[in-house]
Scaffold this active site. Structure first.
Site, PDB file in Angstrom:
ATOM      1  N   LYS A 209       0.816  -1.216   0.000  1.00  0.00           N
ATOM      2  CA  LYS A 209       0.000   0.000   0.000  1.00  0.00           C
ATOM      3  C   LYS A 209       0.852   1.268   0.000  1.00  0.00           C
ATOM      4  O   LYS A 209       2.013   1.271   0.383  1.00  0.00           O
ATOM      5  CB  LYS A 209      -1.002  -0.042   1.150  1.00  0.00           C
ATOM      6  CG  LYS A 209      -2.119  -1.044   0.793  1.00  0.00           C
ATOM      7  CD  LYS A 209      -3.288  -1.025   1.698  1.00  0.00           C
ATOM      8  CE  LYS A 209      -4.319  -2.029   1.129  1.00  0.00           C
ATOM      9  NZ  LYS A 209      -5.345  -2.375   2.076  1.00  0.00           N
ATOM     10  N   ARG A 250      -3.518 -10.081   4.960  1.00  0.00           N
ATOM     11  CA  ARG A 250      -3.842 -10.228   3.532  1.00  0.00           C
ATOM     12  C   ARG A 250      -2.662  -9.701   2.726  1.00  0.00           C
ATOM     13  O   ARG A 250      -2.355  -8.509   2.817  1.00  0.00           O
ATOM     14  CB  ARG A 250      -5.121  -9.429   3.231  1.00  0.00           C
ATOM     15  CG  ARG A 250      -5.580  -9.487   1.792  1.00  0.00           C
ATOM     16  CD  ARG A 250      -6.799  -8.571   1.610  1.00  0.00           C
ATOM     17  NE  ARG A 250      -7.294  -8.596   0.240  1.00  0.00           N
ATOM     18  CZ  ARG A 250      -6.758  -7.884  -0.752  1.00  0.00           C
ATOM     19  NH1 ARG A 250      -5.728  -7.094  -0.545  1.00  0.00           N
ATOM     20  NH2 ARG A 250      -7.273  -7.971  -1.964  1.00  0.00           N
TER      21      ARG A 250
HETATM   22  N1  PMM Z   1      -7.264  -4.040   0.492  1.00  0.00           N
HETATM   23  C1  PMM Z   1      -7.502  -4.114  -0.830  1.00  0.00           C
HETATM   24  C2  PMM Z   1      -8.482  -4.979  -1.339  1.00  0.00           C
HETATM   25  N2  PMM Z   1      -9.202  -5.761  -0.502  1.00  0.00           N
HETATM   26  N3  PMM Z   1      -9.699  -6.505   1.677  1.00  0.00           N
HETATM   27  C3  PMM Z   1      -9.497  -6.434   2.997  1.00  0.00           C
HETATM   28  N4  PMM Z   1     -10.236  -7.204   3.834  1.00  0.00           N
HETATM   29  N5  PMM Z   1      -8.556  -5.607   3.536  1.00  0.00           N
HETATM   30  C4  PMM Z   1      -7.780  -4.803   2.760  1.00  0.00           C
HETATM   31  O1  PMM Z   1      -6.954  -4.052   3.320  1.00  0.00           O
HETATM   32  C5  PMM Z   1      -7.986  -4.828   1.350  1.00  0.00           C
HETATM   33  C6  PMM Z   1      -8.972  -5.714   0.835  1.00  0.00           C
HETATM   34  C7  PMM Z   1      -6.710  -3.244  -1.769  1.00  0.00           C
HETATM   35  O2  PMM Z   1      -5.537  -3.853  -2.196  1.00  0.00           O
HETATM   36  P1  PMM Z   1      -5.293  -4.580  -3.639  1.00  0.00           P
HETATM   37  O3  PMM Z   1      -6.067  -3.768  -4.674  1.00  0.00           O
HETATM   38  O4  PMM Z   1      -3.843  -4.516  -3.841  1.00  0.00           O
HETATM   39  O5  PMM Z   1      -5.821  -5.976  -3.529  1.00  0.00           O
END
Ligand code: PMM
Length: 280
Positions: A209, A250
């Site tokens: 992030k 995650r």
């Molecule tokens: N961050 C992203 C997408 N899904 N789900 C949860 N539960 N927590 C998160 O922090 C989260 C998520 C964004 O990241 P990406 O686009 O790189 O997957």
């Protein structure tokens, strides 16, 4: 250290860090299998990018992307979660074998989400969220980031209970990067033990992030080894989150986080061995 690792399988053209790489279902499935072999306990399949500024995706398009992937990964026995803000996608994914619905909006984006999930046996991730990704930073105003996130998540736990989902089926997530800028994310991470104390299991996603990149200067044009360094930073925050008592992290790079968690676990055993209460 028993923290679970949730590996990210983004089936999107534009996700935060891996958009477009796994849009083809076969490539996404292969990626999920690789993450599982690398040690992921859970696979999180998403078909809509939540990158800052991104626009919503039609649920039918989202389902075309994720359902074949959820089904194939569930069929080989993987524990699959579906990353969606749409109740219809959540229901289709659970029917295809998903065990967890991961709603970054905590049920706020789609009023049908909580009742829909209640009627299934699935667990639900309630993310802290203040509005769509298109203008999420407009909502990044906090009196006290930890207290505000905690009280807003507590109201989502309450709403889930009213809809018929007991706390044992819930997982809270402070929504790192969602409506939070730079240091607000660090403040919220520092408050993780207080979120853990709320009761339900806690999931945290720091992977790749922006706030990590900003901290290390990886957003500068002359930055070197950006990908390796953001995954290393992710592995470090995953260990710190594990030490704060979270249930799962995650991440995109499962190997880096798995290694970091293993090393941290080893360290803790060593600490016990040399503790002052032990006679030598
Ligand atoms: N961050 C992203 C997408 N899904 N789900 C949860 N539960 N927590 C998160 O922090 C989260 C998520 C964004 O990241 P990406 O686009 O790189 O997957």
């Amino acid at each position: 250290m028993s923290t679970l690792i949730m590996g990210v399988v983004n089936v999107t053209p534009d996700s935060f860090s891996d958009g477009g790489r796994f849009l083809d279902p076969a490539a996404a499935i292969a990626h999920g299998l690789r993450l599982r072999a690398a040690g992921a306990h859970l696979l999180d399949v998403g078909g809509e990018s939540t990158r800052p500024g991104s626009e919503r995706v039609d649920p039918a398009v989202e389902q075309e992307r994720v359902i074949p992937v959820v089904q194939a990964l569930a069929e080989v026995g993987a524990a699959v979660s579906v990353d969606t803000m749409n109740a219809s996608t959540a229901l289709a994914a659970v029917a295809a074998g998903a065990r967890i619905v991961n709603d970054v909006s905590g049920g706020l984006a789609d009023p049908d989400m909580l009742p829909a999930v209640a009627g299934t046996g699935a667990d639900l991730v309630l993310g802290h969220w203040r509005g769509p990704s298109a203008d999420m930073y407009a909502h990044a105003q906090y009196d006290d980031p930890v207290r505000d996130v905690l009280s807003e998540l507590a109201s989502r736990i309450e709403a889930a209970a009213v809809a018929g989902i007991p706390p044992a089926r819930l997982i809270t997530d402070p929504g790192i990067g969602f409506g939070k800028k730079g240091d607000q994310n660090w403040t919220v991470l520092r408050g993780l033990p207080r979120l853990v104390a709320l009761g339900p299991r806690v999931l945290v996603g720091t992977s790749r992030k922006r706030f990590l990149a900003e901290t290390l200067g990886l957003d500068q044009p002359d930055a070197q080894d950006v990908e390796t360094r953001r995954d290393l930073a992710t592995a470090v925050t995953s260990v710190l989150a594990a030490q704060a008592g979270v249930w799962a992290v995650r991440v995109h790079d499962v190997t880096a986080t798995r290694d970091a968690l293993r090393i941290a676990a080893k360290w803790e055993d060593e600490e016990r061995w040399t503790s002052p209460t032990r006679s030598h």
